[in-house]
Scaffold this motif. Sequence first.
Motif, PDB file in Angstrom:
ATOM      1  N   GLY A  77       0.860  -1.187   0.000  1.00  0.00           N
ATOM      2  CA  GLY A  77       0.000   0.000   0.000  1.00  0.00           C
ATOM      3  C   GLY A  77       0.888   1.226   0.000  1.00  0.00           C
ATOM      4  N   PHE A  78       0.275   2.387  -0.197  1.00  0.00           N
ATOM      5  CA  PHE A  78       1.097   3.613  -0.161  1.00  0.00           C
ATOM      6  C   PHE A  78       0.529   4.585   0.859  1.00  0.00           C
ATOM      7  N   VAL A  79       1.420   5.256   1.574  1.00  0.00           N
ATOM      8  CA  VAL A  79       1.037   6.167   2.657  1.00  0.00           C
ATOM      9  C   VAL A  79       0.451   7.436   2.039  1.00  0.00           C
ATOM     10  N   VAL A  80      -0.740   7.847   2.530  1.00  0.00           N
ATOM     11  CA  VAL A  80      -1.293   9.114   2.037  1.00  0.00           C
ATOM     12  C   VAL A  80      -1.267  10.193   3.119  1.00  0.00           C
ATOM     13  N   CYS A  81      -1.037   9.750   4.375  1.00  0.00           N
ATOM     14  CA  CYS A  81      -1.075  10.736   5.449  1.00  0.00           C
ATOM     15  C   CYS A  81      -0.373  10.145   6.663  1.00  0.00           C
ATOM     16  N   ALA A  82       0.525  10.894   7.265  1.00  0.00           N
ATOM     17  CA  ALA A  82       1.202  10.453   8.491  1.00  0.00           C
ATOM     18  C   ALA A  82       1.020  11.547   9.532  1.00  0.00           C
ATOM     19  N   GLU A 130       0.215  12.302  14.129  1.00  0.00           N
ATOM     20  CA  GLU A 130       0.620  11.779  15.446  1.00  0.00           C
ATOM     21  C   GLU A 130      -0.160  10.516  15.830  1.00  0.00           C
ATOM     22  N   PHE A 131      -1.371  10.297  15.260  1.00  0.00           N
ATOM     23  CA  PHE A 131      -2.161   9.102  15.626  1.00  0.00           C
ATOM     24  C   PHE A 131      -1.754   7.871  14.826  1.00  0.00           C
ATOM     25  N   GLY A 132      -0.950   8.043  13.775  1.00  0.00           N
ATOM     26  CA  GLY A 132      -0.543   6.896  12.967  1.00  0.00           C
ATOM     27  C   GLY A 132      -0.510   7.257  11.488  1.00  0.00           C
ATOM     28  N   CYS A 133      -0.613   6.243  10.629  1.00  0.00           N
ATOM     29  CA  CYS A 133      -0.556   6.483   9.178  1.00  0.00           C
ATOM     30  C   CYS A 133      -1.836   5.992   8.510  1.00  0.00           C
ATOM     31  N   ILE A 134      -2.255   6.729   7.475  1.00  0.00           N
ATOM     32  CA  ILE A 134      -3.371   6.239   6.646  1.00  0.00           C
ATOM     33  C   ILE A 134      -2.742   5.706   5.356  1.00  0.00           C
ATOM     34  N   VAL A 135      -3.072   4.448   5.043  1.00  0.00           N
ATOM     35  CA  VAL A 135      -2.478   3.775   3.880  1.00  0.00           C
ATOM     36  C   VAL A 135      -3.584   3.493   2.880  1.00  0.00           C
ATOM     37  N   ASP A 167      -9.480   3.156  -4.107  1.00  0.00           N
ATOM     38  CA  ASP A 167      -9.725   4.082  -3.009  1.00  0.00           C
ATOM     39  C   ASP A 167      -9.972   3.391  -1.667  1.00  0.00           C
ATOM     40  N   VAL A 168      -9.536   2.134  -1.539  1.00  0.00           N
ATOM     41  CA  VAL A 168      -9.650   1.441  -0.245  1.00  0.00           C
ATOM     42  C   VAL A 168      -8.525   1.980   0.635  1.00  0.00           C
ATOM     43  N   LYS A 169      -8.891   2.415   1.857  1.00  0.00           N
ATOM     44  CA  LYS A 169      -7.841   2.926   2.732  1.00  0.00           C
ATOM     45  C   LYS A 169      -8.040   2.422   4.154  1.00  0.00           C
ATOM     46  N   GLY A 170      -6.944   2.378   4.901  1.00  0.00           N
ATOM     47  CA  GLY A 170      -7.023   1.896   6.272  1.00  0.00           C
ATOM     48  C   GLY A 170      -6.059   2.651   7.157  1.00  0.00           C
ATOM     49  N   LEU A 171      -6.186   2.393   8.459  1.00  0.00           N
ATOM     50  CA  LEU A 171      -5.357   3.099   9.435  1.00  0.00           C
ATOM     51  C   LEU A 171      -4.345   2.149  10.058  1.00  0.00           C
ATOM     52  N   VAL A 172      -3.097   2.622  10.146  1.00  0.00           N
ATOM     53  CA  VAL A 172      -2.079   1.912  10.924  1.00  0.00           C
ATOM     54  C   VAL A 172      -1.927   2.720  12.203  1.00  0.00           C
ATOM     55  N   PRO A 173      -2.465   2.231  13.352  1.00  0.00           N
ATOM     56  CA  PRO A 173      -2.361   3.031  14.575  1.00  0.00           C
ATOM     57  C   PRO A 173      -0.902   3.170  15.023  1.00  0.00           C
ATOM     58  N   GLU A 176       4.568  10.953   2.466  1.00  0.00           N
ATOM     59  CA  GLU A 176       3.426  10.729   1.568  1.00  0.00           C
ATOM     60  C   GLU A 176       3.889  10.022   0.312  1.00  0.00           C
ATOM     61  N   GLY A 177       3.157   9.000  -0.103  1.00  0.00           N
ATOM     62  CA  GLY A 177       3.492   8.299  -1.337  1.00  0.00           C
ATOM     63  C   GLY A 177       4.420   7.117  -1.132  1.00  0.00           C
ATOM     64  N   GLN A 178       4.907   6.925   0.109  1.00  0.00           N
ATOM     65  CA  GLN A 178       5.837   5.813   0.381  1.00  0.00           C
ATOM     66  C   GLN A 178       5.090   4.478   0.244  1.00  0.00           C
ATOM     67  N   VAL A 179       5.712   3.521  -0.473  1.00  0.00           N
ATOM     68  CA  VAL A 179       5.087   2.203  -0.652  1.00  0.00           C
ATOM     69  C   VAL A 179       5.649   1.273   0.418  1.00  0.00           C
ATOM     70  N   LEU A 180       4.714   0.617   1.156  1.00  0.00           N
ATOM     71  CA  LEU A 180       5.148  -0.258   2.254  1.00  0.00           C
ATOM     72  C   LEU A 180       4.305  -1.520   2.239  1.00  0.00           C
ATOM     73  N   LYS A 181       4.868  -2.567   2.835  1.00  0.00           N
ATOM     74  CA  LYS A 181       4.079  -3.789   3.023  1.00  0.00           C
ATOM     75  C   LYS A 181       3.267  -3.619   4.302  1.00  0.00           C
ATOM     76  N   VAL A 182       2.007  -4.008   4.248  1.00  0.00           N
ATOM     77  CA  VAL A 182       1.156  -3.914   5.451  1.00  0.00           C
ATOM     78  C   VAL A 182       0.394  -5.213   5.626  1.00  0.00           C
ATOM     79  N   MET A 183       0.014  -5.430   6.883  1.00  0.00           N
ATOM     80  CA  MET A 183      -0.798  -6.609   7.189  1.00  0.00           C
ATOM     81  C   MET A 183      -2.155  -6.144   7.706  1.00  0.00           C
TER      82      MET A 183
END
Length: 1829
Positions: free
Chosen positions: A547-552, A554-559, A564-570, A588-595
């Motif tokens: 996934g790619f980070v769209v927002c980082a 203090e509460f975490g990152c939105i990926v 347009d499916v998005k989720g929160l990494v607390p 913003e825009g960083q591609v990362l592996k998420v579970m």
Amino acid sequence: MASMEENFPRGGIQKKPAEGKTPKPKLERDNLFDVQHEEKPQKRKRSQKDQGTQKKFKADKTAAAEDSIMNIGPLTIEVLSEGMLLLGCIKEVSDYELAISLPNGLSGFVPVTQISDAYSKLLTKQVAQGELLEELNSLPDMYSPGTLVRCIVTSIEKSADGRRSVKLSIDPKKVNKGLSSTALAAGMLLSGSVLSVEDHGYLIDIGVTGTHAFLPHQKAKNYIKAVKKGPDLKIGQNLNCLIVEVKNEGRVVCLSIDRSEVAASVASERQNWALSNLLPGLVVKARVQKVAPLGMKLTFLSYFTGIVDFMHMDPEKSMSYSPDQVVKACVLSVHPTSRAVRLTLRPPFLHPGGAPRQLPGQRMGAVLEEATVKAFYKQFGAVFELDDGTLAFARLKHLSKTRKSFKPGAFKEGCKHKCRIIDYSLMDEMCVVSLKHQIIEARFLQYQDIHTGDVVQGKVLSLKPIGMQVKVADGIRGLVPSLHLSDVILKQPEKKYNIGDEVRCRVLECNPGGKKLILTLKKSLVQSKLPVLSSYEDAKPGLITHGFVVCAREFGCIVKFYNDVKGLVPKNELGSDPISCPDKVFYEGQVLKVMVLKCEPQQERLLLSFRLSSKPGPEDKWKCTPKEKQEVKYQIGEIVDVKILKKKDNGLEVSILEDEDNVVAWIPTLHLSDFVATSKLLWHCLQEGDVLPRVMYLSDKGEHIILSRKSAVISAVQEEQVVRSFSEIQPDMLLTGYVRNVMPFGVFVEFPFGVTGLAPKVSMSDKFVTDTKDHFVVGQTVIAKVMSTDEEKQRVLLNLKVSECSSGDSAAESFALLNQYFKELKEIRDLLRRGDPSICELVPGKGVHLVVQDVREDGSALFSGSSVTGLTVTATRYHLGDKNIAPGEKRKAIVLHVDALTSEVYVSLREELLKQRPKRRLRENSQHSAVVQHITEHFAIVSLLETGQLAAVPIACHFNDTFRFDSEKLGVGQTISITLKAVKENDHGVLPAVQGPAKKNVFVRVRNESETALEEMLPAVKHSLSPGDVVTGTVKSVKPTHVTVAIDDKLTGSIHASRILDEVPLGSFPTSTLKAGQKVTARVIGGRDVNTHRYLPITHPHFTQSIPELSIRPSEKEGEFTAMLNLKEDSSLKKLGLYNVGQTVTCFVKKYNVLKNWLEVEVGPDIRGRVPHLLLSLNTKVLKHPEKSFKNGQAISATVTGTDATETNLCLSLTGIQSLEQDTISVGMITKVTPHIGLTIALPGGKTGKVSIFHLSDTYTEDPLGKFKVGKIVRCYILSNENGKIQLSLRQSRLNPKVNSKVEDIEIVSIKDVKKGQLVRGYVKSVTPSGVFFGLSTSLLGRILFQNVSPYFVQKHSLYEKYLPEGKLLTAKVLGVNRREKHIELSLLPEDTGMPSVLPESLGLPQYGAEEEKKEPDDEKREEPKLKTKRRRGNSESGQEAKPKKRKICPAEENDSGIEVYYREEDDQEEEATEKKSKVRKPGEAPRLQVSMGFTWDEDNAVDIPVLDQKEESSESEEEEDMQSKLKKQTKKEKELEKQKKEKELCRVEAALMDPSRQPQSADDFDRLVLGSPNSSILWLQYMAFHLQATEIEKARAVAERALKTISFREEQEKLNVWVALLNLENMYGTEETLMKVFERAVQYNEPLKVFQHLCDIYATSEKYKQAEELYHTMLKRFRQDKSVWLKYASFLLKQGQTEATHRLLERALKALPTKEHLDVISRFAQLEFHSGDTEHAKALFESTLSSYPKRTDIWSIYMDIMIKHGSQKEVRDIFERVIHLSLAPKKMKFFFKRYLDYEKKFGTAESVLSVKRAALEYVETKSSLADT
């Protein structure tokens, strides 16, 4: 029209055709090829008989026809030109344009601005306003693909690559521009667009200037239903309109869009179609002229020629057309310059409003292996037949790769080729195919072929700031947002990419509907082999993907992922180590592996983690516990014991004991206790390995289990005071929860089971909230009240105000909090004992010997000592007393408080605490004065003044009570009043106590009851006033119960509402008589303390610093105010003592206290009162909403009933003193509903009463308690009041005895009311072995033996319990009454009750076999009229002995006919008559279906038709008595005769009733009629008239009242008719008072103006002119803006002959009414005067009006009409002469000339007629000469 032509002939000569001959068509006008004639109208004047010209035309025509054979081929884009009219079909609809399919595979688009003028105006308005307009609908809401539309080409634009785009318009103004209003004719079919929606239909824009088109609702209904685009047409919607009717020479046309009417329309010669206005879409009858290879030529509408190309021949008949054949065709296009007309013969177009065939979705893009060539046209292309038999067309350029490689020989008929469908032309109903190899092999042909996650090749088209445009295939373009141009953000993308570069990208999102394609160029995403996450449903826990980070933040990152499916990494899932600032680590825009950890697809919530380790270490054990396992294992609210594994900063990691899996969970620090301070202390004391008992499972949100130890939350869950889901939440619920977050705008509160709500800033506290953080902290326990819920957004709004959330008993609540606090403190002390026992020995009140260490600058001292090693011991300056101490001195001190968290001990050296005093015996709840010694976060340590003992007082009295202003905080050394709650010191060495007197509210900052709410805090100004002084001042402000007066610049006084008038009218507002700024003279009568607002006696030392209390009552200003002053000197107790119980006082409403449910009033400035809720009124409506019924400051009269418990308020009643005596009516509130028993009702004066289920209603029901809810206000009748037990009744017959309502179930008071043979209803009480006990009334039970329960034999008694549950309503028959032993035997058998058996036949139970021999007589008995005198079976013979044995015992429906019941009960009556000396039974006591006079077939027994005269009946009853005594001796023949006689009598009655011509002759007849038509006012009025004929006024009134209740509220006119009748009745037979009462009611229930007008008419017709005059005056005040009232009154005055009064009335009317009405009113007054007043004055009115408004033709017309009726011929001619010399519009002048001519023809001579014609001619000539100049 004909007469007009005759009188005023048009110019030119037109010869009438000779009869029998048809007129020759005017070829000059409408020839297809002679374009010039359009521009030269003078040629039309040629004689039609000019043979030479005709020949010339023929020659022209043939030459042109030969030329035009060349153009028969299909339409090409080159031929299209601006202004060309085409028929198109909507292909796609988007928000901003319509894509249109045109004939021969062409296409165009209609921009949103080219829909219609009205739609464009709305768009402009929306853009200007910047907000959405309701009436503006989007294009997809109005248009759907497949609809045929007429369009006009507005422009053809060429793009850079040589492509042409065709811009179209469907605006009727452009499409129909060739039409003029005169050319319109009925039957024409044209385009229209909805202009506006009106009451009776729609205004349609048909684009013809000067014509208004209207479409009635009736003609639009079917169309609206069929298109399914909403309940009505929308502005801008394009319609196929058929002209139904043309009025006023085309100025008004009536339309229809009914599908069947439109489809049947065919254009004909009669409709005057010309080439200039011919419209596409018209269906015409045509004749084949010539058939050619590419198509054919047709003639239609007599003179026009058109062509049909090969694509538009009917495929079924394409080979079989022959010249002169007549066919139906539809116009496809009309060229603007060459006027070439193209037509189609395809069937779907031959019915206007039809739709062409669509292509099935899956066919688009299909590759066909073999398509057969059907025909080849060298200029255009080839037609193929596809595998499914449909035809397809390929343009020349699609037949081969290049022009050069094209081989015509390969396209002979029958050749086969591989091709691919690339498009579908709706207008040709043909697929468009391509044979090009690269198109057949192409991966993507349209947006639908592209799927999310596909990797595609593309070509860079352009680079823009928003991103890069990429061409994926022909007609498919995508966008790469700037974020996705690379794995890192590119500052200058143009350096990396050039236009024309080939790029490999991946599809992030594809929306074929909106032709939207989003791509990414990030290598890590393009090359990723992990699964594509494109929907929330695919997100299964455990899934790993990129996934790619769209927002980082203090509460975490939105990926974000695909689609347009998005989720929160607390925050805690960002990495194995804690990350404090995610925005610095991730970009913003960083591609990362998420579970994926958790997903809720419905809510579109996704919880993710960057920690992918599949085998966590022991520390992370709880992270990967299988979720399902945990969820199944524990329920929220379950209590578990836990062992602490690890202490972390913000909580404890624990394992749940007694669990083989050792599930790991988490207790946040703030969930360790309800108290924030205790939570921190407990966390501090606990160690790893400790066991915590009784912890509650709170939630498993996120990924770990959360537990809580908050006792308030645990008890709320255990007592089920919780909501499990949003749907359970109801307003006003009190819920226990904890603060989840504190925001500047409010507080978020979470409850167990995960429901969250928001308490906005205004609802957080009773105090003013400056900063939310001062009031609440995260994790704090709170009690919240639900204010409202929002279903859609799933939001809950809460209230945290203590005044709303507390029970009201603050002392008990605060003591409970203190107890809980000390209980938790004891637990902490036990934990501390393990580590540091010394600190536990120190308790408040313990004496210790200390050594002074140091004296600080602020005066406090530090100590040390052997008993306090390792602790910081301090004494504040106050606690050192007056002692001077120096370091090193030894001192004795007393411990005040020990803070284990900071290891601080606070001590005191004050003498009063150290001094040993004898301990007095203390009592619980005793009040003491105490001094505050030390203040902690949750409680204060105080010392009792008398004994010096230490007590603890809670600071807060509620969980939500957290904030105090500095002025409210307790201060050390302050003396307060406390109430002791225990006399033994607790484990902490203190006495638990609460602040203030036992009853005082300490939390709600409301003013004391004895204060007057002076809203402005008036300053304390020293003054020299003394009582009796007269002062003058200015009114400063007016409040409901008092007025503030500025006496001088600084001093302000107050006048109470009771001190304004000597005589206060009830219901008035005395303070409203004064206005701000008014000067008043008043007398000082007392003073009010500034701080407390309490009254001060005159002798009080602070009197001169008080607010003067003033009076402006005339009697007190003159000096009689001494009594008032004496009151001031006494205590309030004595003041209240001056009022006696029963005394009436005038008081002023202060407010309705919703919490306490009482009305607060003020009797005087110093005397308050309260009126309890139930003493406010006897009207239940007032009691339901008391706050609405009493206005603040209103004067009301009340009766004193005593003083309240604190003896500071009078107790008052507004309903007098309630005696609650027997047989009186009172009001009460339901406090309890007991199933099967009844209600408990709270009565005025604190008493309670009971209502049994037998007294709830006059008619028993299955669920008698269903409609009663706790809190409902009811009127109740007191049946008895003995020994404090009150029995009540809610029966209407008791509450409203005057209303003779139907009593179905009479009251049974004692056993005397029960008669043998009677049918009674009641409720089952219980089923016992000895039978069924059956409740007949509150005190009376009957027994039903099992053999009398049902005709079936039952072995299992549980069956009885199932079918006869407690409380079941049944009808039973009394078999026997034993009055001595009070036993009643009943039966439920169907043959006794006439009801179905209580046990259904379907159970298949055996019948009582022993009764076999009784069956026969039983059946006979049921067959004959049942003359039962005793309960004996078999004592009579049957009249019908036909097969009695085979008959089953059936339920009542089959056998128990109404007649039998009637006879049986008549005999019951006779039997009683013998017993009771012919005493007639009351109708209310009659058993089922009993009728007093006779039986009718009508359902409602109110209708009685006398069967016999009264005399006959009585004689018959005597005979029957004899007969009954001789019953056994009666022969069979006699019985038979008697039966026949009765049957004949019944037949006679029936026949009479069924006669349709029969007029109603009795009240019963009318009753039956109004039952049939309850809403017919005519029937009700006839019924009233029937009673009035017999001068039964009361009955007529009752009928009217019945009518008003019966007629449906929707039938307003019918109701009004009855009201008018009632007004008439009262006017004729009633008094003025009764008439006024009816009138007032009528005004409330109807439109007031109508009622006033009817009453005026009634007065006028009954010659009550004075009353009528008064009523008109009232109307003129009330309805002054309504001109009809002025005109009605004028008419009334003129009828009375009061012309002068009418003139004055006109002047008044013109002043009152708006200017725009003046003209109409003057003309209407003038008309009235003409009819019944002064004609000269009327003329003068008209003349003056017309001199001011000479162009008002409507007034001229009225004036003419009236003068023709009332004036002389000379006057009339004068008016006509004036009018025809006005300078008006020609149309209006023509109208007046015509009127003048008609008048002269009727009344004048031939000469005068001629002069009018001459005048008309002159007028025309002057006009034309003016036009020429």
